[in-house]
Write a protein that holds these residues in place. Structure first.
Motif, PDB file in Angstrom:
ATOM      1  N   TYR A  22      66.841  88.216  57.094  1.00 37.03           N
ATOM      2  CA  TYR A  22      66.790  87.079  56.175  1.00 37.03           C
ATOM      3  C   TYR A  22      67.758  85.977  56.609  1.00 37.03           C
ATOM      4  CZ  TYR A  22      66.725  84.259  51.973  1.00 37.03           C
ATOM      5  OH  TYR A  22      66.613  83.212  51.099  1.00 37.03           O
ATOM      6  N   GLU A  23      68.936  86.356  57.116  1.00 37.83           N
ATOM      7  CA  GLU A  23      69.879  85.350  57.629  1.00 37.83           C
ATOM      8  C   GLU A  23      69.256  84.592  58.799  1.00 37.83           C
ATOM      9  OE1 GLU A  23      74.401  86.888  57.091  1.00 37.83           O
ATOM     10  OE2 GLU A  23      73.103  88.123  58.368  1.00 37.83           O
ATOM     11  N   LEU A  24      68.563  85.323  59.673  1.00 41.53           N
ATOM     12  CA  LEU A  24      67.885  84.672  60.799  1.00 41.53           C
ATOM     13  C   LEU A  24      66.884  83.646  60.294  1.00 41.53           C
ATOM     14  CD1 LEU A  24      67.301  87.692  63.181  1.00 41.53           C
ATOM     15  CD2 LEU A  24      68.587  85.629  63.725  1.00 41.53           C
ATOM     16  N   GLU A  25      66.111  84.008  59.291  1.00 42.68           N
ATOM     17  CA  GLU A  25      65.130  83.082  58.714  1.00 42.68           C
ATOM     18  C   GLU A  25      65.824  81.820  58.217  1.00 42.68           C
ATOM     19  OE1 GLU A  25      62.130  80.928  56.947  1.00 42.68           O
ATOM     20  OE2 GLU A  25      62.042  82.427  58.523  1.00 42.68           O
ATOM     21  N   GLN A  26      66.957  81.966  57.551  1.00 45.19           N
ATOM     22  CA  GLN A  26      67.685  80.808  57.036  1.00 45.19           C
ATOM     23  C   GLN A  26      68.176  79.907  58.168  1.00 45.19           C
ATOM     24  OE1 GLN A  26      70.471  83.027  54.536  1.00 45.19           O
ATOM     25  NE2 GLN A  26      69.529  82.065  52.749  1.00 45.19           N
ATOM     26  N   VAL A  27      68.724  80.493  59.220  1.00 45.92           N
ATOM     27  CA  VAL A  27      69.209  79.712  60.365  1.00 45.92           C
ATOM     28  C   VAL A  27      68.045  78.993  61.040  1.00 45.92           C
ATOM     29  CG1 VAL A  27      70.274  79.855  62.661  1.00 45.92           C
ATOM     30  CG2 VAL A  27      71.244  81.146  60.748  1.00 45.92           C
ATOM     31  N   ILE A  28      66.938  79.687  61.224  1.00 42.44           N
ATOM     32  CA  ILE A  28      65.756  79.096  61.855  1.00 42.44           C
ATOM     33  C   ILE A  28      65.271  77.909  61.037  1.00 42.44           C
ATOM     34  CG2 ILE A  28      63.292  79.539  62.313  1.00 42.44           C
ATOM     35  CD1 ILE A  28      64.227  82.396  63.242  1.00 42.44           C
ATOM     36  N   GLU A  29      65.254  78.062  59.738  1.00 37.69           N
ATOM     37  CA  GLU A  29      64.816  76.980  58.852  1.00 37.69           C
ATOM     38  C   GLU A  29      65.812  75.822  58.862  1.00 37.69           C
ATOM     39  OE1 GLU A  29      62.193  75.040  56.602  1.00 37.69           O
ATOM     40  OE2 GLU A  29      61.849  77.054  57.385  1.00 37.69           O
ATOM     41  N   GLN A  30      67.096  76.103  58.714  1.00 42.18           N
ATOM     42  CA  GLN A  30      68.123  75.062  58.658  1.00 42.18           C
ATOM     43  C   GLN A  30      68.182  74.230  59.932  1.00 42.18           C
ATOM     44  OE1 GLN A  30      71.548  77.467  57.875  1.00 42.18           O
ATOM     45  NE2 GLN A  30      71.338  77.340  55.657  1.00 42.18           N
ATOM     46  N   ARG A  31      68.016  74.875  61.063  1.00 40.14           N
ATOM     47  CA  ARG A  31      68.131  74.175  62.344  1.00 40.14           C
ATOM     48  C   ARG A  31      66.818  73.568  62.839  1.00 40.14           C
ATOM     49  NH1 ARG A  31      71.998  78.141  65.968  1.00 40.14           N
ATOM     50  NH2 ARG A  31      73.650  78.360  64.424  1.00 40.14           N
ATOM     51  N   ILE A  33      64.203  75.083  63.968  1.00 42.21           N
ATOM     52  CA  ILE A  33      63.807  75.763  65.204  1.00 42.21           C
ATOM     53  C   ILE A  33      62.289  75.862  65.343  1.00 42.21           C
ATOM     54  CG2 ILE A  33      63.870  78.035  66.350  1.00 42.21           C
ATOM     55  CD1 ILE A  33      66.838  78.203  65.461  1.00 42.21           C
ATOM     56  N   ARG A  34      61.583  75.883  64.242  1.00 36.26           N
ATOM     57  CA  ARG A  34      60.117  75.996  64.327  1.00 36.26           C
ATOM     58  C   ARG A  34      59.470  74.744  64.909  1.00 36.26           C
ATOM     59  NH1 ARG A  34      60.927  79.091  59.483  1.00 36.26           N
ATOM     60  NH2 ARG A  34      60.493  81.252  60.018  1.00 36.26           N
ATOM     61  N   GLU A  38      57.533  78.918  68.352  1.00 38.93           N
ATOM     62  CA  GLU A  38      56.658  79.530  67.354  1.00 38.93           C
ATOM     63  C   GLU A  38      57.255  80.844  66.861  1.00 38.93           C
ATOM     64  OE1 GLU A  38      52.669  79.849  68.839  1.00 38.93           O
ATOM     65  OE2 GLU A  38      52.686  77.780  69.526  1.00 38.93           O
ATOM     66  N   ILE A  39      57.911  80.762  65.714  1.00 39.34           N
ATOM     67  CA  ILE A  39      58.451  81.957  65.066  1.00 39.34           C
ATOM     68  C   ILE A  39      58.112  81.849  63.589  1.00 39.34           C
ATOM     69  CG2 ILE A  39      60.496  83.295  64.473  1.00 39.34           C
ATOM     70  CD1 ILE A  39      61.877  82.177  66.917  1.00 39.34           C
ATOM     71  N   GLY A  40      57.143  82.636  63.162  1.00 37.68           N
ATOM     72  CA  GLY A  40      56.790  82.674  61.750  1.00 37.68           C
ATOM     73  C   GLY A  40      57.751  83.575  61.003  1.00 37.68           C
ATOM     74  N   PHE A  41      57.820  83.406  59.695  1.00 33.16           N
ATOM     75  CA  PHE A  41      58.708  84.232  58.885  1.00 33.16           C
ATOM     76  C   PHE A  41      58.418  85.712  59.110  1.00 33.16           C
ATOM     77  CE2 PHE A  41      59.627  86.574  54.946  1.00 33.16           C
ATOM     78  CZ  PHE A  41      60.995  86.368  54.887  1.00 33.16           C
ATOM     79  N   SER A  42      57.148  86.083  59.075  1.00 32.82           N
ATOM     80  CA  SER A  42      56.801  87.502  59.226  1.00 32.82           C
ATOM     81  C   SER A  42      57.046  88.016  60.639  1.00 32.82           C
ATOM     82  CB  SER A  42      55.342  87.736  58.841  1.00 32.82           C
ATOM     83  OG  SER A  42      54.491  86.976  59.675  1.00 32.82           O
ATOM     84  N   SER A  43      57.065  87.143  61.626  1.00 31.95           N
ATOM     85  CA  SER A  43      57.269  87.618  63.004  1.00 31.95           C
ATOM     86  C   SER A  43      58.734  87.909  63.317  1.00 31.95           C
ATOM     87  CB  SER A  43      56.698  86.622  64.010  1.00 31.95           C
ATOM     88  OG  SER A  43      57.413  85.413  63.987  1.00 31.95           O
ATOM     89  N   ILE A  44      59.654  87.453  62.493  1.00 33.06           N
ATOM     90  CA  ILE A  44      61.076  87.715  62.740  1.00 33.06           C
ATOM     91  C   ILE A  44      61.334  89.223  62.778  1.00 33.06           C
ATOM     92  CG2 ILE A  44      63.421  87.535  61.792  1.00 33.06           C
ATOM     93  CD1 ILE A  44      62.589  84.750  60.737  1.00 33.06           C
ATOM     94  N   TYR A  45      60.818  89.943  61.796  1.00 32.57           N
ATOM     95  CA  TYR A  45      61.051  91.383  61.738  1.00 32.57           C
ATOM     96  C   TYR A  45      60.328  92.108  62.867  1.00 32.57           C
ATOM     97  CZ  TYR A  45      63.362  90.371  57.406  1.00 32.57           C
ATOM     98  OH  TYR A  45      64.234  89.878  56.481  1.00 32.57           O
ATOM     99  N   TYR A  46      59.161  91.611  63.235  1.00 28.79           N
ATOM    100  CA  TYR A  46      58.435  92.178  64.375  1.00 28.79           C
ATOM    101  C   TYR A  46      59.264  91.998  65.649  1.00 28.79           C
ATOM    102  CZ  TYR A  46      55.161  92.343  68.273  1.00 28.79           C
ATOM    103  OH  TYR A  46      54.569  92.612  69.475  1.00 28.79           O
TER     104      TYR A  46
END
Length: 191
Positions: A22-31, A33-34, A38-46
């Motif tokens: 979840y922290e990774l998702e926040q950093v990706i969104e804040q910066r 990065i998308r 191409e990093i979808g929310f669901s692909s982070i855990y994958y």
């Protein structure tokens, strides 16, 4: 061991500092990065599971946190793989496919008026992206050097594209603060 851009991005963020999904998702969104990978929310855990399975990162349960929350840390092998991949991507000058080039290559299919209107529409969107990145940069405040470099490089590319578009659409570069007015002045632009 080659890493995809998405794998390297996630691994690089974990090298920067250990964190959970979840922290990774926040950093990706804040910066933002998308905007460049191409990093979808669901692909982070994958991606985290894939990198862990390859031995490039290890996970431990967070202390005092939720039982399912695992904090990921890069392994020595992960740091080495990330460094090799980053070095290769930075040095690589292979052309990157860009859809706008396909459109420009086929511009003879359009009238001059249609071409100018399309350039004007793109100019408006590029100006909006520049404004959004600059606003995000201000909102983020101090960021790690890699994030600062990505923002700087991205802005440089967008401003170079803006300059090219303005020249083709015969719009002054000093009108960056009024892109919608620029678009209205183009032949064929919607009013």
């Amino acid at each position: 061991m080659e890493l995809t851009p998405a794998e390297l991005t996630v691994l690089g963020l974990v090298v920067e500092r250990p964190q959970h999904g979840y922290e990774l998702e926040q950093v990706i969104e804040q910066r933002g990065i998308r905007q460049w990978t191409e990093i979808g929310f669901s692909s982070i855990y994958y991606l985290l599971a894939k990198l862990e399975k390859r031995g490039l990162m290890a996970a431990e349960h967070a202390r005092g946190g939720a039982k399912s929350r695992r904090v990921f840390r890069a392994t020595a092998e992960g740091r080495d793989a990330a460094a090799r991949s980053a070095r290769a991507l930075i040095a690589d000058t292979a052309p990157t496919p860009h859809p706008v080039l396909v459109g420009v290559a086929n511009s003879p299919l359009l009238s001059e008026r249609e071409y100018a209107a399309a350039l004007g529409a793109r100019l408006v969107h590029v100006d909006a992206r520049i404004s959004a990145v600059e606003a995000a940069e201000r909102a983020l405040g101090p960021v790690p050097k890699p994030a600062s470099e990505v923002l700087s490089y991205s802005l440089s590319l967008m401003k170079a594209e803006r300059s090219w578009l303005a020249e083709r659409a015969q719009v002054s570069d000093d009108r960056e603060d009024r892109p919608e007015e620029d678009a209205r002045q183009l032949p064929g632009a919607a009013r």
